[in-house]
Structures are given as C-alpha cells and as structure tokens.
Design an enzyme around this catalytic site. Structure first.
Site, mmCIF file in Angstrom:
data_model
loop_
_atom_site.group_PDB
_atom_site.id
_atom_site.type_symbol
_atom_site.label_atom_id
_atom_site.label_comp_id
_atom_site.label_asym_id
_atom_site.label_seq_id
_atom_site.Cartn_x
_atom_site.Cartn_y
_atom_site.Cartn_z
ATOM 1 N N ASP A 42 0.824 -1.214 0.000
ATOM 2 C CA ASP A 42 0.000 0.000 0.000
ATOM 3 C C ASP A 42 0.855 1.260 0.000
ATOM 4 O O ASP A 42 0.480 2.255 -0.613
ATOM 5 C CB ASP A 42 -1.014 0.023 1.163
ATOM 6 C CG ASP A 42 -0.420 -0.289 2.527
ATOM 7 O OD1 ASP A 42 0.771 -0.649 2.600
ATOM 8 O OD2 ASP A 42 -1.160 -0.187 3.516
ATOM 9 N N GLY A 43 2.046 1.201 0.607
ATOM 10 C CA GLY A 43 2.915 2.374 0.590
ATOM 11 C C GLY A 43 3.231 2.812 -0.829
ATOM 12 O O GLY A 43 3.185 3.999 -1.154
ATOM 13 N N GLU A 254 5.808 8.479 -19.142
ATOM 14 C CA GLU A 254 7.088 7.919 -19.563
ATOM 15 C C GLU A 254 7.538 6.738 -18.706
ATOM 16 O O GLU A 254 8.245 5.844 -19.194
ATOM 17 C CB GLU A 254 8.157 9.016 -19.571
ATOM 18 C CG GLU A 254 7.928 10.091 -20.636
ATOM 19 C CD GLU A 254 6.874 11.127 -20.250
ATOM 20 O OE1 GLU A 254 6.469 11.160 -19.066
ATOM 21 O OE2 GLU A 254 6.440 11.888 -21.130
#
Lengths: 509, 509
Positions: A42-43, A254
């Site tokens: 989740d971080g 990108e």
C-alpha cells in the site's frame, strides 16, 4: 507495477488529414495469453507510476490482469496516506476502470474466492484490495510501526513461531542463487533493406529513425514501437503507418512507457520506445531497473540539445548522454546523418541490453553511402591529412559544425581531423588514441549537451584508460542555461558552433 | 503540476516505541496564504506525477488549491485516453478527495462561477473540469488532430481572426524578455553549532546528515525537511524529532517529493528532501526542471553504491553522481565522515541552486576535528609524503579503503597520497593538478558508482582542462551488476576494496 501488453492491435481512420488513430480495443486476443497477477504494497500506491499503469491497463482493456493490493496500513516510516480506508482505495481503482473486490487478506478462503471471481470477470482489469495487519499473528509487532525491514532476534523468531502455531519447514538455501545468467539474445533476422536517400537530401536523424524502424520492421516481425504521445515528432509514426498492428500509443506517461517496453521484451518482442530525450529523464529509474532485470529494450530520445530551437530549455535534453552512459550494459548512439541512424537502429534491434539512440531535430546533410557499415564500437574519420593540427570529435549538430570549422580553417591553411563519434558507448580507446596521437595529442570534443558525463568525458576516459590522454584539450559543450531561439542562433549563443570550434583549434594549436 | 505546501504542521503521538507520527491536518493556517491555481492539459493527466500531487494535496487538506483541467480531447499525436469522457475525469479527481465541477470551458460565465464556487468551498481541494474544443472558434482546425504546436500561415491567421470576430490588440514584444535574473539567495543565518562526536566514534554519513540538519535547523528557522517515507533510513527523523513542525512526510512519491521542495523554496523555505539515492532517479526530470526554474533545493540521497549490502542492486545508487553532475548549476557532495557531512549540509543551506548530498549506509570512522573547514570547491589530502608513488582519490567507502591501502603499502615500503574528494562538483582542477604532478602524474580514482559520469571522470575532466592529464591512470569503479551480500563482501567482489587499490598502485607505479 509494470503492465505487460502484447499486441493490442490498432486500426486507423481513413481520414489522413486529421491523422486521428483509433485503437481497436476488441482485439483482446492480441494482449497475451494467460493471467497476469501483480502484487503491490500500500505504501507504493502513492507512486504515480502505479496510476499510469492502471489507466493504461484499463484503456487497453487488459481484463486478464489482476492487481492484488496488500493494504496493511503501515509504511516504512509512518502510517500510509489512507491507512485502512478501504473505500478510498476502492474509489481510486474503480475510477481507473478496474473492477474491485475488498476482502480480508487474512481469510485464505476469501483470497481464493476473490482470485476465482477475478479470473471469471471479463471486460475490465481487476483489483483485489486485501485489508491486512502488518505482522499479523505475532502480537509483539502486529500493527506496530518500527518493524519495517528489521530482522527478528532469535528469541522473537521463536516466540513468533510459537504464537503462529508452528512454522513451515523451509529447505536450506543451496547458495549461489544470485549467479546471473547471461542476457537472452533478441531473435535473429535477415539484413534490413539498405537506406534510400538522395545524396543531396537533408534529413533529420529523428525522421531517419522512423524510416529505419520501418525497414527493420519489414524483416523482423517481432519489432514493435510505443511512443509517449509524440510519434509525429519522433517519427515512429512512419513505422505505425507501415505496421499499424505493431504500434502502441503510450500516452504522456514515460515511466509506464519504458516499463511497457520491458514487458513487451519479456514477451519476446523487440520493443522500441520513444519520446523527447528530455522526457526520458522521468523514466530513469525504470531504465535502471530494466538493466537490473536484464531486459532488452531500445529507447529513442529525440530533440536533443539547444539545436531544437524555439521550444526552449524544458524540451532540450542536455543530460541524456550522461544518464544513459551510466546504465549497466548500455550502448549509446548519437548519429549525425540519416544513413547511420538507420543502420544503428538495425543494430539496436539485434542487441541484448539497454540501447539508446539520441536523435536531433534539425535537418542535416547525408554523410555516408547507403552501404556504409557502422561497427560498434566505432567512429568515422571524415577529414584527415598528414598535416592535421588537432582532432575534433563531434556528433549530431556539432559534427556538422566541426565540418564547417574544418572548411574555414582549411581556407586559412590549417588542417584538422574530424571524427564522427556515432557510438558514444562503448568506445574503442585504442583506435581513438591513434587518431589523437596523429594530431600531436591535441583534442577538441564538441557536444550539444552539458559538459558533465557526455561525449567529451567519455572520450577522455577512454584515452586515459589507454595511457593516451590528450596533451592539449578543450571540451566544448553547453555551459549556460539556454533559452528559446532559432537553432542556429542557439548553437552560436551557447558556444557549440563552428566559430567556437575554430577558436578552440587556434587556442590549442 | 507541483503542489506547493508550507507548514502543514504535525504532532507526534507520545508512544515512542511505535514511532507512529500523526499529521495534524487542522493546521490549515500553516499551508500558506491565498489561492493556488494550477492549469493542466488533458494529455498530461496520463502522467503519474499528477496523481502523486493530487493525493498529496488532498491528504494535507490544501483546500486553497484549485486545479483547472482543460479537457480538449486531443493529445499531440492521438486523441487522449478518455477524450471527452468527463465522468471519468470527475471520478478520478473525486477518488483522490477533490471536490469537482464539470463545466463548459467555452462559457466564460460558467468558468467565472466555477472559480467563485471553488474559492468558497472549504475542506477539500478543488478540480474544475472544463470541457473544451481544441482550436475552438476556427472551423478549419477545431476538434482536429494534426495542429498541435503548428503555427498558422498568414492566411490562416487572418481567417481565424475573422471567424473569431476580431482579435485582441497585443502590444509588441519589447524583446530581451528571456534574460534570466540571477538566483535568489537563500536567507542568511548564523553559523551552526559545531558537530560533536567522540574521536573514536563510527558514524554513518547518512546519520550525520540527520544531526547536521538538526544543527542547521537550530539556527535557521526557514529550514524544512521532507522525506519519501524513509526518514528512519535517511535519518531526517532526527530533524523531525527536534522540529516536528518543520518536517513533512512525502510518502513514496519521489516526483512530487522534489517538486514539493521546489514549491517550499518558492515560498521562502530552505527545503531538504531525502530518499534513497537510487529513488531520486524517479525524479530526475523534476530536478532538471528545478534547475531551469532556478529553484534553490537541497537533496540528500542515502544508501549509495554496493556498500549498502544485503538489500541488493535495486536499492544501490550507482548512477546518482552522473545524474546530479549533469544538472545545470548543481553542486555535488560526497562526504566520508560525520564532521564533513554536517558541515556540507550547512553549506547547502546557504547556497542557491541545486545541491546534492550523497550519503552512505556503513558506519565509518571520524576523520576530522569538529572545527575543520570544508571549502567548496575543495578536497583534503589525508596522506602525503615527498616519496608518494601515486595519488589515490576516493570518497565515502572508497576513501576508507584507500586509507587501508595506504597503510598496507606503507608496511611494504610504498608511500601513496590519499585525497578525500568531499566535493565532486565543482572541482578545483589547478589544485588537483598540483597533487597529481607531485606523485609523478600517476593517478587512481576509486568510487562506489558506475565508471561513467562519476568521480573519476569528473577528476579527469578537471585535470585535462588544466592541461595536466595523468600520465598513468586507473579508474576503479563498479563494473559488474551487483547482487546482495555483506557490505565488505560486495566491496571486495565488485572491485573497489583496498586490495584493488593496492593492485592498481602496483600496476601503475
């Protein structure tokens, strides 16, 4: 998170004037077989690339993709942004076009059911949002900060195993598991047809890249191209026109662009990804990780240096040579005419590893015959005599400025050697040393790039490695922050024109 | 899109063991005065950084922020992902926690009303999603691909003005508008208290960065720090402990991390942003653009090189010196002990431009007294004698390996000169040349970095610029892809240990 896509297929509207291409999303059979599963913490969901990839996956309708998010509330150093706000995660994934399931990640039956449901769901990619407790099952650390990446003591390990009701038996590590196998080679293919330009043509190397890609595509069906919404500037559009089913629109994202190329390579394709060279700086971590992953990808960065002109410094790549040289196993090419651009594009398609092609915006004269070979490493000596007072090494616009400088100096009775360094990495230091020695050790390098990490430093290092450092040396590069202007004005104003080369030759001769 | 935040304030739970910090979101008075408006195109909404910034703005409750999205359906080379699917955009922004308004962007009254409503709304940042037609009002180009960035012909311009019912009168350009003013200097401040370590202490430079930041924070209230969820690895946590209201959690979103630092600098702060050095490669475009924007930002990249050990190559920065040297106006520092780290951190806080500090994971001995000065440019000669056979230049772990090598060689009767190159950019080539000359022109550089664009190339270029290239030279750097291992094992296995320095000295002496 990297979304790997195979052919999604594309068709084009007949209306050429509007050049409005439409991706045919129904060609699901082109997107690869089998299921693709991605596990995220989740971080890392704060990382923008996750959402580039999510949008891309939904846009291309990759409904064989299942993302499993481990929502354990705790980052490395603080709780995450949303902690256990599962509804927030649900909204985010659904807003991207994903079907979502929120589950208890510690309920194994729920996990299996969610995977089955994801497998059965068609028409959308899937996100399984698993609510978990970091350190679940070991009360000393469960749901507590301060344990990220920290090994347990022996006592803690024993206590954890006891509380968990016994651990699985893990076979001993046989060791040496880190030994890396060599890179897989891209598939072989017959020689591409020779480039075809009139001898007096003026062609931008960025445009020749498109022609080169098309010629390689004619003899290698594995070649695919993806562009970051600039195919009409980088000219991969020429390849798309010839092979629309082998081209992907990567949009302005990108990081995902480069990672998609890695995914395509992993699926046996020979990917060429392009954008303005300066925008590849957004994907530098992805390039770095591609090298660590031993991926075979080809990147083309257009619009290098001040010679792009009016668009100004935000669009001028002045650090891309430094960036790509400092990638493990990379090769870096900087062609100065259309013929060499095409031949180097073909070389890239044959080579394993990270290959980078730096292309230029201005139209430039043809320098070589269509049958010229461009070995790697290698360079071309374009002007030479027994009386040469110095060697000038350039590439792209600075090579053409060096040729002008040679003409001017010749009219004043001074001969110089001029070298086209089409391959900046690797370098043949020994061969270069012979050239510099032949001109009394006097060397000038000229580049449309910052002085740091570019062509000049590459040459210096190669020469020093041979014990053949120049006795007199001048590194010509861009040293002030450029602004907008006409290309020829900027080349002059920022110190990389024929005039500056002439001055440098006089200063060191 | 860059979100500029000022103090958002933070308080910490008393529970030190869990180290769970909670941001106090009610301190709206810390987030800066006035309204902040951001205009985005729709093509760029595919860029991940947009969503890093959106999440960040909502998390910190920046309800004085209004984002206006011009949804004109057409990218540069193709229609955008969502074209005019306004509902999709609404869902995306709302999922991030924004209040949204979907309007007709050509209805001036609607635009004004939306801005008024956004201004009046509290508790959430705002997104105004304006549906527009690219080229609206000129039927020849309206809603058509192929016109992005293309100037009109004179006839088209006349036709457009006629169809639009006449154009506004634009005063003539006075010219010279591109002249750049010099960088604003960061605010001055009194000298920081001297570093305080026991002479026999072993301290990692990454940790000394935290202590240094704390000491600078004591004498300069403008100093703020932001970390990409690694403050307990980069040690900016030490600063947070001392000045919790001057620290921000940046989460795992490096592009937004660097751009937030730019925003803080624009608001008069002296920002220090940190993450693992390798992860700054995600933000290279942001660093590049910060230089173009003449921002004053300080970046700290920890965990450089193979000496980090077990975490493996994905966490090892081996390209960061190349990356940061190739930034206009940057200074690059690579300290080898705690004292120099603290002093260089203080130097950075005083300097305008882009400043980069490379810190290391291993604990290293103290080399200097607390009153030592570290001028920029500059270096320290740590071993020297009239009999020195060669100069070895290192920084970080390689400096300590060079000192070991010097001891080993001394016991065998060979003296070498050892230089601590704490400042990699800028370099004093003349002063370096004197050192190399004093050791017979024999030079070895050693770095925990790829060979390209790093410390060795920087030194070579500086020497060549003085006409003082080494006569014999060996560049020691990491040349193979590393793997996991103990730091000392990796330094040995990847060729940058004392043993390799000794061998190089013997080879060139």
């Amino acid at each position: 998170m990297t979304v790997e896509i195979d052919h999604v297929g594309s068709t084009r509207l007949a209306n050429r004037e509007s050049r409005e291409h439409v991706v045919n999303k129904s060609h699901a059979d082109f997107r690869g077989e089998g299921l693709a599963a991605v596990l995220t913490g989740d971080g890392e969901l704060a990382e923008g690339q996750i959402w580039e990839a999510a949008a891309f996956a939904a846009h291309y309708n990759l409904d064989n993709l299942t993302v499993i998010c481990d929502i354990n509330r705790l980052g490395q150093s603080d709780p995450t942004m949303y902690q256990h706000d599962m509804e927030r995660y649900r909204l985010k994934w659904e807003s991207e076009g994903f079907a979502t399931q929120v589950i208890n990640g510690h309920d194994v039956a729920a996990v299996l059911a969610a995977l089955d449901k994801a497998k059965a769901t068609k028409g959308k990619p899937q996100a399984i949002l698993a609510e978990t407790i970091k350190g679940h099952g070991f009360s000393e650390v469960a749901d507590k900060m301060g344990w990220h990446g920290k090994p347990f003591s022996k006592d803690q390990l024993a206590a954890a195993i006891e509380e968990l009701g016994g651990g699985p038996t893990v076979p001993p590590d046989p060791g040496k598991s880190y030994i890396r196998t060599s890179l897989p080679k891209p598939p072989d293919f017959p020689p591409a047809p020779a480039p075809d330009y009139k001898a007096d043509a003026k062609v931008a190397t960025r445009e020749a890249y498109g022609f080169g890609l098309k010629r390689v595509g004619a003899v290698n069906k594995h070649v695919v191209a993806i562009s970051g919404d600039v195919k009409n500037s980088t000219f991969s559009e020429i390849f798309q026109d010839a092979y629309p089913d082998h081209f992907y629109q990567g949009f302005i994202a990108e990081q995902n662009l480069v990672s998609t190329a890695v995914g395509l390579a992993a699926r046996g394709k020979v990917p060429f990804a392009d954008t303005f060279a300066c925008f590849l700086s957004r994907a530098y971590d992805n390039v770095r990780m591609a090298a660590i992953s031993r991926a075979n990808i080809n990147l083309c960065g257009s619009h290098c240096g001040v010679s792009i002109g009016e668009d100004g410094p935000s669009q001028m790549a002045l650090e891309d040579i430094a960036m790509f040289r400092a990638v493990h196993g990379s090769e870096v090419f900087y062609p100065s005419d259309a013929i060499s651009t095409e031949r180097l594009t073909e070389h890239m398609a044959r080579r394993a590893g990270i290959n980078y092609l730096r292309t230029s915006r201005p139209k430039m004269p043809i320098l070589y015959s269509k049958d010229e070979k461009f070995p790697v490493p290698g360079f071309k000596v374009l002007r030479q005599s027994a009386q040469d007072k110095a060697t000038v090494i350039g590439a792209g616009v600075t090579l053409h400025e060096a040729l002008k400088a040679a003409d001017q100096l010749k009219s004043q009775g001074t001969a110089i050697r001029v070298i086209d360094l089409y391959c900046v990495k690797p370098l043949d230091g020994k061969a270069l040393a012979e050239q510099i020695k032949a001109t009394g050790g006097r060397l000038i390098t000229a580049e449309d790039h910052w002085p740091e990490g570019g062509l000049g430093e590459a040459v210096l290092t190669a020469l020093a490695g041979e014990g053949a450092s120049p006795t007199k040396f001048k590194l010509i590069a861009v040293t002030k922050m450029p602004h907008s202007g006409k290309p020829e004005e900027l080349i002059e104003a920022f110190g990389i024109s024929a005039k500056h080369i002439v001055e440098a030759v006089k200063a060191i001769s």
